[in-house]
Design a protein around this motif. Structure first.
Motif, PDB file in Angstrom:
ATOM      1  N   ASN A 100      36.536  51.475  40.580  1.00 42.35           N
ATOM      2  CA  ASN A 100      37.452  52.577  40.286  1.00 42.35           C
ATOM      3  C   ASN A 100      38.921  52.181  40.418  1.00 42.35           C
ATOM      4  N   ARG A 101      39.212  50.939  40.069  1.00 47.14           N
ATOM      5  CA  ARG A 101      40.612  50.497  40.058  1.00 47.14           C
ATOM      6  C   ARG A 101      41.184  50.674  38.658  1.00 47.14           C
ATOM      7  N   GLU A 102      42.438  51.033  38.582  1.00 40.94           N
ATOM      8  CA  GLU A 102      43.110  51.102  37.290  1.00 40.94           C
ATOM      9  C   GLU A 102      43.698  49.754  36.916  1.00 40.94           C
ATOM     10  N   THR A 103      44.096  48.974  37.923  1.00 43.25           N
ATOM     11  CA  THR A 103      44.650  47.637  37.687  1.00 43.25           C
ATOM     12  C   THR A 103      44.121  46.674  38.750  1.00 43.25           C
ATOM     13  N   ILE A 104      44.204  45.390  38.438  1.00 38.43           N
ATOM     14  CA  ILE A 104      43.859  44.333  39.388  1.00 38.43           C
ATOM     15  C   ILE A 104      44.970  43.297  39.373  1.00 38.43           C
ATOM     16  N   ASP A 105      45.305  42.776  40.551  1.00 37.72           N
ATOM     17  CA  ASP A 105      46.264  41.681  40.666  1.00 37.72           C
ATOM     18  C   ASP A 105      45.487  40.366  40.616  1.00 37.72           C
ATOM     19  N   PHE A 106      45.417  39.771  39.446  1.00 33.15           N
ATOM     20  CA  PHE A 106      44.674  38.535  39.256  1.00 33.15           C
ATOM     21  C   PHE A 106      45.499  37.325  39.681  1.00 33.15           C
ATOM     22  N   VAL A 107      44.806  36.327  40.222  1.00 33.33           N
ATOM     23  CA  VAL A 107      45.424  35.023  40.475  1.00 33.33           C
ATOM     24  C   VAL A 107      45.398  34.215  39.186  1.00 33.33           C
ATOM     25  N   ILE A 108      46.491  33.503  38.936  1.00 34.70           N
ATOM     26  CA  ILE A 108      46.540  32.532  37.838  1.00 34.70           C
ATOM     27  C   ILE A 108      46.892  31.180  38.445  1.00 34.70           C
ATOM     28  N   VAL A 109      46.062  30.193  38.171  1.00 34.88           N
ATOM     29  CA  VAL A 109      46.244  28.860  38.768  1.00 34.88           C
ATOM     30  C   VAL A 109      47.271  28.083  37.958  1.00 34.88           C
ATOM     31  N   GLU A 110      48.397  27.793  38.600  1.00 35.29           N
ATOM     32  CA  GLU A 110      49.455  27.061  37.909  1.00 35.29           C
ATOM     33  C   GLU A 110      49.591  25.615  38.369  1.00 35.29           C
ATOM     34  N   GLY A 111      48.882  25.233  39.419  1.00 37.70           N
ATOM     35  CA  GLY A 111      49.026  23.860  39.878  1.00 37.70           C
ATOM     36  C   GLY A 111      48.039  23.532  40.973  1.00 37.70           C
ATOM     37  N   LEU A 112      48.120  22.297  41.448  1.00 34.22           N
ATOM     38  CA  LEU A 112      47.194  21.806  42.458  1.00 34.22           C
ATOM     39  C   LEU A 112      47.236  22.617  43.756  1.00 34.22           C
ATOM     40  N   PRO A 113      48.399  23.038  44.261  1.00 43.10           N
ATOM     41  CA  PRO A 113      48.382  23.805  45.512  1.00 43.10           C
ATOM     42  C   PRO A 113      47.503  25.058  45.432  1.00 43.10           C
ATOM     43  N   THR A 114      47.570  25.794  44.322  1.00 42.17           N
ATOM     44  CA  THR A 114      46.737  26.996  44.187  1.00 42.17           C
ATOM     45  C   THR A 114      45.264  26.617  44.141  1.00 42.17           C
ATOM     46  N   LEU A 115      44.938  25.526  43.464  1.00 38.10           N
ATOM     47  CA  LEU A 115      43.548  25.087  43.359  1.00 38.10           C
ATOM     48  C   LEU A 115      42.997  24.709  44.728  1.00 38.10           C
ATOM     49  N   VAL A 116      43.775  23.991  45.519  1.00 41.75           N
ATOM     50  CA  VAL A 116      43.343  23.601  46.863  1.00 41.75           C
ATOM     51  C   VAL A 116      43.235  24.822  47.768  1.00 41.75           C
ATOM     52  N   TRP A 117      44.186  25.738  47.649  1.00 44.08           N
ATOM     53  CA  TRP A 117      44.133  26.976  48.435  1.00 44.08           C
ATOM     54  C   TRP A 117      42.847  27.746  48.145  1.00 44.08           C
ATOM     55  N   LEU A 118      42.462  27.837  46.875  1.00 41.47           N
ATOM     56  CA  LEU A 118      41.227  28.531  46.504  1.00 41.47           C
ATOM     57  C   LEU A 118      39.997  27.800  47.032  1.00 41.47           C
ATOM     58  N   ALA A 119      39.984  26.485  46.924  1.00 37.74           N
ATOM     59  CA  ALA A 119      38.843  25.714  47.428  1.00 37.74           C
ATOM     60  C   ALA A 119      38.683  25.908  48.927  1.00 37.74           C
ATOM     61  N   ASN A 120      39.794  26.030  49.645  1.00 37.85           N
ATOM     62  CA  ASN A 120      39.730  26.255  51.089  1.00 37.85           C
ATOM     63  C   ASN A 120      39.145  27.631  51.420  1.00 37.85           C
ATOM     64  N   LEU A 121      39.206  28.559  50.453  1.00 35.04           N
ATOM     65  CA  LEU A 121      38.598  29.882  50.625  1.00 35.04           C
ATOM     66  C   LEU A 121      37.120  29.878  50.239  1.00 35.04           C
ATOM     67  N   ALA A 122      36.576  28.692  49.954  1.00 35.96           N
ATOM     68  CA  ALA A 122      35.184  28.552  49.492  1.00 35.96           C
ATOM     69  C   ALA A 122      34.966  29.263  48.160  1.00 35.96           C
ATOM     70  N   ALA A 123      36.020  29.262  47.325  1.00 35.16           N
ATOM     71  CA  ALA A 123      35.901  29.764  45.951  1.00 35.16           C
ATOM     72  C   ALA A 123      35.293  28.640  45.117  1.00 35.16           C
ATOM     73  N   LEU A 124      33.970  28.533  45.159  1.00 39.66           N
ATOM     74  CA  LEU A 124      33.295  27.399  44.533  1.00 39.66           C
ATOM     75  C   LEU A 124      33.318  27.484  43.014  1.00 39.66           C
ATOM     76  N   GLU A 125      33.067  28.681  42.489  1.00 36.84           N
ATOM     77  CA  GLU A 125      32.972  28.837  41.039  1.00 36.84           C
ATOM     78  C   GLU A 125      34.224  29.517  40.493  1.00 36.84           C
ATOM     79  N   LEU A 126      34.733  28.966  39.390  1.00 36.40           N
ATOM     80  CA  LEU A 126      35.944  29.464  38.745  1.00 36.40           C
ATOM     81  C   LEU A 126      35.577  29.959  37.346  1.00 36.40           C
ATOM     82  N   HIS A 127      35.854  31.232  37.083  1.00 37.34           N
ATOM     83  CA  HIS A 127      35.492  31.840  35.799  1.00 37.34           C
ATOM     84  C   HIS A 127      36.750  32.401  35.140  1.00 37.34           C
ATOM     85  N   VAL A 128      36.854  32.191  33.828  1.00 37.20           N
ATOM     86  CA  VAL A 128      38.056  32.604  33.096  1.00 37.20           C
ATOM     87  C   VAL A 128      37.678  33.299  31.788  1.00 37.20           C
TER      88      VAL A 128
END
Length: 314
Positions: A100-128
Protein backbone atom coordinates in the motif's frame (compact mmCIF):
# COMPACT_ATOMS: atom_id res chain seq x y z
CA UNK A 1 41.49 -1.08 10.75
CA UNK A 2 39.45 -3.72 12.63
CA UNK A 3 37.34 -3.28 15.72
CA UNK A 4 35.36 -5.58 18.01
CA UNK A 5 31.68 -4.90 18.62
CA UNK A 6 29.35 -7.10 20.68
CA UNK A 7 31.68 -10.03 20.13
CA UNK A 8 31.56 -9.65 16.36
CA UNK A 9 34.43 -8.48 14.20
CA UNK A 10 33.95 -5.36 12.13
CA UNK A 11 36.42 -4.07 9.58
CA UNK A 12 36.53 -0.52 8.27
CA UNK A 13 37.68 -0.26 4.67
CA UNK A 14 38.14 2.47 2.10
CA UNK A 15 36.30 1.80 -1.16
CA UNK A 16 36.95 4.45 -3.79
CA UNK A 17 37.06 7.14 -1.14
CA UNK A 18 34.07 5.92 0.87
CA UNK A 19 34.60 4.50 4.35
CA UNK A 20 32.56 1.33 4.86
CA UNK A 21 32.24 -0.84 7.94
CA UNK A 22 32.00 -4.51 6.99
CA UNK A 23 30.76 -7.02 9.54
CA UNK A 24 30.77 -10.79 10.09
CA UNK A 25 33.01 -11.51 7.11
CA UNK A 26 33.68 -15.17 8.12
CA UNK A 27 29.95 -15.92 8.39
CA UNK A 28 29.06 -18.69 5.94
CA UNK A 29 26.02 -17.77 3.85
CA UNK A 30 26.22 -20.77 1.47
CA UNK A 31 26.47 -23.64 4.00
CA UNK A 32 26.85 -26.52 1.54
CA UNK A 33 29.61 -24.74 -0.35
CA UNK A 34 31.22 -23.11 2.70
CA UNK A 35 31.04 -19.75 0.90
CA UNK A 36 31.32 -16.85 3.31
CA UNK A 37 30.09 -13.29 3.42
CA UNK A 38 33.66 -12.13 2.91
CA UNK A 39 33.88 -14.21 -0.27
CA UNK A 40 30.59 -12.73 -1.48
CA UNK A 41 31.93 -9.21 -1.01
CA UNK A 42 35.16 -10.25 -2.74
CA UNK A 43 33.22 -11.65 -5.72
CA UNK A 44 31.12 -8.53 -6.15
CA UNK A 45 34.19 -6.34 -5.82
CA UNK A 46 36.06 -8.27 -8.51
CA UNK A 47 33.13 -8.64 -10.91
CA UNK A 48 32.19 -4.95 -10.55
CA UNK A 49 33.87 -3.72 -13.78
CA UNK A 50 31.49 -5.82 -15.90
CA UNK A 51 28.50 -5.83 -13.53
CA UNK A 52 28.18 -2.10 -12.83
CA UNK A 53 27.23 -1.08 -16.40
CA UNK A 54 24.26 -3.47 -16.23
CA UNK A 55 23.06 -1.88 -12.98
CA UNK A 56 23.66 1.75 -13.98
CA UNK A 57 20.58 3.98 -13.78
CA UNK A 58 18.30 1.01 -12.96
CA UNK A 59 16.21 1.00 -9.77
CA UNK A 60 17.26 -2.05 -7.82
CA UNK A 61 15.33 -4.83 -6.12
CA UNK A 62 17.42 -7.14 -3.92
CA UNK A 63 16.89 -10.46 -2.18
CA UNK A 64 18.61 -10.44 1.21
CA UNK A 65 19.68 -13.58 3.07
CA UNK A 66 21.08 -12.34 6.41
CA UNK A 67 21.41 -15.86 7.82
CA UNK A 68 22.30 -17.76 4.68
CA UNK A 69 20.64 -19.17 1.59
CA UNK A 70 18.93 -21.95 3.55
CA UNK A 71 17.24 -19.51 5.94
CA UNK A 72 14.62 -16.78 5.75
CA UNK A 73 15.06 -14.17 3.00
CA UNK A 74 13.20 -11.04 2.02
CA UNK A 75 12.81 -8.85 -1.04
CA UNK A 76 13.76 -5.24 -0.57
CA UNK A 77 12.88 -2.44 -2.94
CA UNK A 78 12.86 0.51 -0.57
CA UNK A 79 16.24 1.92 0.46
CA UNK A 80 16.81 0.47 3.95
CA UNK A 81 17.11 2.53 7.09
CA UNK A 82 20.65 3.78 7.47
CA UNK A 83 21.32 4.06 3.73
CA UNK A 84 24.40 6.32 3.39
CA UNK A 85 23.69 9.76 2.01
CA UNK A 86 26.14 9.15 -0.86
CA UNK A 87 24.05 6.26 -2.21
CA UNK A 88 21.88 7.42 -5.09
CA UNK A 89 18.15 6.85 -4.55
CA UNK A 90 15.20 7.73 -6.70
CA UNK A 91 11.56 8.04 -5.69
CA UNK A 92 9.20 6.34 -8.11
CA UNK A 93 5.46 5.62 -8.09
CA UNK A 94 4.49 2.00 -7.44
CA UNK A 95 0.83 1.59 -8.41
CA UNK A 96 -0.69 -1.57 -6.99
CA UNK A 97 2.00 -2.03 -4.35
CA UNK A 98 1.34 -5.00 -2.07
CA UNK A 99 2.40 -2.82 0.87
CA UNK A 100 0.00 0.00 0.00
CA UNK A 101 2.81 2.41 -0.82
CA UNK A 102 2.29 5.16 -3.36
CA UNK A 103 6.04 5.57 -3.93
CA UNK A 104 9.27 3.72 -3.17
CA UNK A 105 12.76 5.14 -2.68
CA UNK A 106 14.80 2.79 -4.86
CA UNK A 107 18.56 2.38 -4.64
CA UNK A 108 20.50 2.89 -7.86
CA UNK A 109 24.02 1.45 -7.95
CA UNK A 110 26.42 4.04 -9.30
CA UNK A 111 29.73 2.55 -8.26
CA UNK A 112 31.73 0.02 -6.30
CA UNK A 113 31.05 1.53 -2.84
CA UNK A 114 27.28 1.00 -3.23
CA UNK A 115 27.85 -2.55 -4.50
CA UNK A 116 30.06 -3.42 -1.52
CA UNK A 117 27.61 -1.78 0.89
CA UNK A 118 24.80 -3.95 -0.51
CA UNK A 119 26.90 -7.12 -0.35
CA UNK A 120 27.63 -6.37 3.31
CA UNK A 121 23.84 -6.34 3.86
CA UNK A 122 23.73 -9.91 2.46
CA UNK A 123 21.91 -8.62 -0.64
CA UNK A 124 22.92 -11.71 -2.60
CA UNK A 125 20.60 -11.35 -5.58
CA UNK A 126 20.33 -8.18 -7.66
CA UNK A 127 17.25 -7.70 -9.86
CA UNK A 128 16.62 -4.85 -12.29
CA UNK A 129 13.90 -3.71 -14.72
CA UNK A 130 14.30 -3.41 -18.48
CA UNK A 131 14.44 0.38 -18.25
CA UNK A 132 16.75 3.07 -16.95
CA UNK A 133 16.40 6.45 -15.29
CA UNK A 134 19.44 8.52 -16.28
CA UNK A 135 20.07 11.48 -13.99
CA UNK A 136 18.92 14.04 -16.54
CA UNK A 137 16.02 12.03 -17.92
CA UNK A 138 12.49 13.27 -17.37
CA UNK A 139 11.05 9.77 -17.43
CA UNK A 140 12.24 6.14 -17.52
CA UNK A 141 13.67 4.86 -20.79
CA UNK A 142 12.90 1.29 -21.84
CA UNK A 143 16.06 -0.08 -23.46
CA UNK A 144 15.77 -3.89 -23.34
CA UNK A 145 13.35 -6.65 -24.20
CA UNK A 146 13.83 -9.90 -22.27
CA UNK A 147 12.58 -13.46 -22.68
CA UNK A 148 12.77 -15.62 -19.56
CA UNK A 149 12.98 -19.31 -20.52
CA UNK A 150 11.65 -21.36 -17.61
CA UNK A 151 11.86 -25.17 -17.89
CA UNK A 152 9.03 -27.25 -16.47
CA UNK A 153 10.45 -30.50 -15.03
CA UNK A 154 11.67 -32.85 -16.31
CA UNK A 155 12.80 -30.32 -18.95
CA UNK A 156 16.16 -28.67 -18.19
CA UNK A 157 18.39 -25.92 -19.45
CA UNK A 158 19.25 -28.22 -22.39
CA UNK A 159 15.71 -27.75 -23.70
CA UNK A 160 15.98 -24.03 -22.92
CA UNK A 161 18.94 -23.94 -25.30
CA UNK A 162 16.83 -25.46 -28.08
CA UNK A 163 14.20 -22.79 -27.60
CA UNK A 164 16.82 -20.05 -27.31
CA UNK A 165 18.30 -21.02 -30.67
CA UNK A 166 14.89 -20.68 -32.33
CA UNK A 167 14.25 -17.45 -30.43
CA UNK A 168 17.53 -16.08 -31.75
CA UNK A 169 16.38 -16.83 -35.30
CA UNK A 170 13.04 -15.04 -34.76
CA UNK A 171 14.61 -11.97 -33.15
CA UNK A 172 17.34 -11.63 -35.75
CA UNK A 173 14.70 -11.91 -38.49
CA UNK A 174 13.01 -8.91 -36.83
CA UNK A 175 16.32 -7.03 -36.91
CA UNK A 176 17.18 -7.40 -33.21
CA UNK A 177 20.50 -8.52 -31.73
CA UNK A 178 19.93 -11.05 -28.92
CA UNK A 179 22.26 -11.97 -26.07
CA UNK A 180 21.85 -15.14 -23.93
CA UNK A 181 22.67 -15.79 -20.29
CA UNK A 182 21.87 -18.39 -17.69
CA UNK A 183 19.49 -17.40 -14.94
CA UNK A 184 21.91 -18.87 -12.40
CA UNK A 185 19.06 -21.13 -11.40
CA UNK A 186 17.37 -23.68 -13.69
CA UNK A 187 16.64 -21.59 -16.78
CA UNK A 188 18.04 -18.83 -18.94
CA UNK A 189 17.21 -15.44 -20.40
CA UNK A 190 17.66 -13.87 -23.80
CA UNK A 191 17.76 -10.07 -24.04
CA UNK A 192 18.01 -7.59 -26.90
CA UNK A 193 18.57 -3.82 -26.87
CA UNK A 194 15.59 -1.82 -28.13
CA UNK A 195 13.98 1.59 -28.37
CA UNK A 196 10.25 2.17 -27.91
CA UNK A 197 7.92 5.13 -27.81
CA UNK A 198 5.41 3.23 -25.66
CA UNK A 199 6.92 1.38 -22.64
CA UNK A 200 4.10 -1.19 -22.85
CA UNK A 201 5.12 -2.17 -26.36
CA UNK A 202 8.01 -4.46 -25.40
CA UNK A 203 5.65 -6.64 -23.36
CA UNK A 204 3.22 -6.86 -26.30
CA UNK A 205 6.04 -7.63 -28.70
CA UNK A 206 7.56 -10.28 -26.40
CA UNK A 207 4.13 -11.89 -25.98
CA UNK A 208 3.68 -12.09 -29.73
CA UNK A 209 7.14 -13.64 -30.14
CA UNK A 210 6.36 -16.19 -27.42
CA UNK A 211 3.17 -17.18 -29.27
CA UNK A 212 5.11 -17.49 -32.52
CA UNK A 213 7.57 -19.81 -30.80
CA UNK A 214 4.73 -21.87 -29.34
CA UNK A 215 3.27 -22.22 -32.83
CA UNK A 216 6.63 -23.27 -34.29
CA UNK A 217 7.57 -25.65 -31.43
CA UNK A 218 4.27 -26.80 -29.86
CA UNK A 219 5.86 -29.93 -28.39
CA UNK A 220 8.38 -27.86 -26.42
CA UNK A 221 7.14 -24.28 -25.93
CA UNK A 222 4.27 -22.79 -23.96
CA UNK A 223 3.48 -19.07 -23.92
CA UNK A 224 0.55 -19.22 -21.51
CA UNK A 225 1.12 -18.78 -17.80
CA UNK A 226 -1.04 -21.65 -16.51
CA UNK A 227 1.27 -23.92 -14.51
CA UNK A 228 -0.68 -27.00 -15.58
CA UNK A 229 0.62 -26.47 -19.13
CA UNK A 230 4.31 -26.30 -18.19
CA UNK A 231 5.50 -29.84 -17.33
CA UNK A 232 8.20 -30.99 -19.78
CA UNK A 233 7.96 -27.69 -21.68
CA UNK A 234 9.72 -24.35 -21.73
CA UNK A 235 7.56 -21.45 -20.61
CA UNK A 236 8.64 -18.37 -22.57
CA UNK A 237 7.87 -15.76 -19.95
CA UNK A 238 7.25 -12.53 -21.82
CA UNK A 239 5.70 -10.80 -18.78
CA UNK A 240 9.10 -9.77 -17.36
CA UNK A 241 8.87 -6.80 -19.74
CA UNK A 242 6.07 -5.30 -17.68
CA UNK A 243 7.56 -2.02 -16.37
CA UNK A 244 6.72 -3.10 -12.80
CA UNK A 245 8.73 -6.33 -13.04
CA UNK A 246 12.42 -7.15 -12.73
CA UNK A 247 14.83 -9.83 -13.92
CA UNK A 248 18.02 -11.03 -12.28
CA UNK A 249 20.97 -8.92 -13.46
CA UNK A 250 23.88 -10.37 -15.43
CA UNK A 251 26.63 -11.50 -13.00
CA UNK A 252 24.31 -11.51 -9.98
CA UNK A 253 24.75 -14.34 -7.51
CA UNK A 254 21.79 -16.66 -6.93
CA UNK A 255 20.69 -18.13 -3.62
CA UNK A 256 21.25 -21.80 -4.44
CA UNK A 257 23.25 -24.51 -2.66
CA UNK A 258 26.33 -23.34 -4.56
CA UNK A 259 27.11 -19.67 -5.29
CA UNK A 260 25.89 -19.87 -8.88
CA UNK A 261 25.77 -16.78 -11.05
CA UNK A 262 23.54 -15.49 -13.84
CA UNK A 263 26.17 -16.00 -16.52
CA UNK A 264 26.38 -14.51 -20.04
CA UNK A 265 26.93 -17.15 -22.71
CA UNK A 266 28.18 -17.37 -26.27
CA UNK A 267 25.75 -18.60 -28.90
CA UNK A 268 28.16 -21.46 -29.55
CA UNK A 269 27.66 -22.56 -25.94
CA UNK A 270 23.91 -22.38 -26.39
CA UNK A 271 24.14 -24.48 -29.55
CA UNK A 272 26.30 -27.07 -27.78
CA UNK A 273 24.25 -27.20 -24.57
CA UNK A 274 25.97 -29.29 -21.94
CA UNK A 275 27.19 -27.93 -18.61
CA UNK A 276 25.84 -24.39 -18.29
CA UNK A 277 25.95 -23.76 -14.57
CA UNK A 278 28.75 -21.54 -13.31
CA UNK A 279 29.82 -20.49 -9.83
CA UNK A 280 31.38 -17.20 -8.75
CA UNK A 281 34.98 -18.32 -9.24
CA UNK A 282 34.23 -19.81 -12.65
CA UNK A 283 32.52 -16.62 -13.79
CA UNK A 284 35.51 -14.51 -12.78
CA UNK A 285 37.69 -16.83 -14.88
CA UNK A 286 35.26 -16.52 -17.81
CA UNK A 287 35.39 -12.73 -17.65
CA UNK A 288 39.19 -12.88 -17.66
CA UNK A 289 38.98 -15.00 -20.81
CA UNK A 290 36.04 -13.51 -22.70
CA UNK A 291 35.38 -10.09 -21.18
CA UNK A 292 31.73 -9.08 -20.83
CA UNK A 293 29.75 -11.28 -23.21
CA UNK A 294 26.64 -9.25 -22.37
CA UNK A 295 28.14 -5.85 -23.17
CA UNK A 296 26.41 -5.74 -26.54
CA UNK A 297 23.03 -5.57 -24.79
CA UNK A 298 23.98 -2.04 -23.73
CA UNK A 299 25.48 -0.98 -27.06
CA UNK A 300 23.43 1.67 -28.84
CA UNK A 301 24.77 0.36 -32.15
CA UNK A 302 22.67 -2.79 -31.55
CA UNK A 303 19.53 -0.93 -30.52
CA UNK A 304 16.46 -1.39 -32.73
CA UNK A 305 13.19 0.51 -32.55
CA UNK A 306 10.28 -1.80 -31.80
CA UNK A 307 7.10 -0.70 -33.60
CA UNK A 308 3.51 -1.79 -33.24
CA UNK A 309 3.67 -3.40 -36.68
CA UNK A 310 6.15 -5.94 -35.27
CA UNK A 311 3.52 -7.28 -32.87
CA UNK A 312 2.21 -10.26 -34.79
CA UNK A 313 1.46 -13.90 -34.09
CA UNK A 314 2.37 -14.97 -37.62
Amino acid sequence: MAEKSAGKTKVTVDVDGRHLTLSNLPKVLYPEAGFSKGEIIDYYSRIAPVLLPHLADRPLTVKRYPNGVDQHFFFEKNAPRGTPDWVRTITLPVPGSTKNRETIDFVIVEGLPTLVWLANLAALELHVPQWRVPRRARKPRTDLVVFDLDPGPPATIAECCEVAAQLRYVLEADGLTPFPKTSGSKGMQVSAPVEVDDPELTSKYAHSVAKRLEKAMPELVVSRMAKALRPDKIFVDWSQNNPAKTTVAPYSLRAKADPTVSTPLTWDEVATGGHLSFTAGEVLDRVDEYGDLFAGALDDANRVRVRAAMVTDE
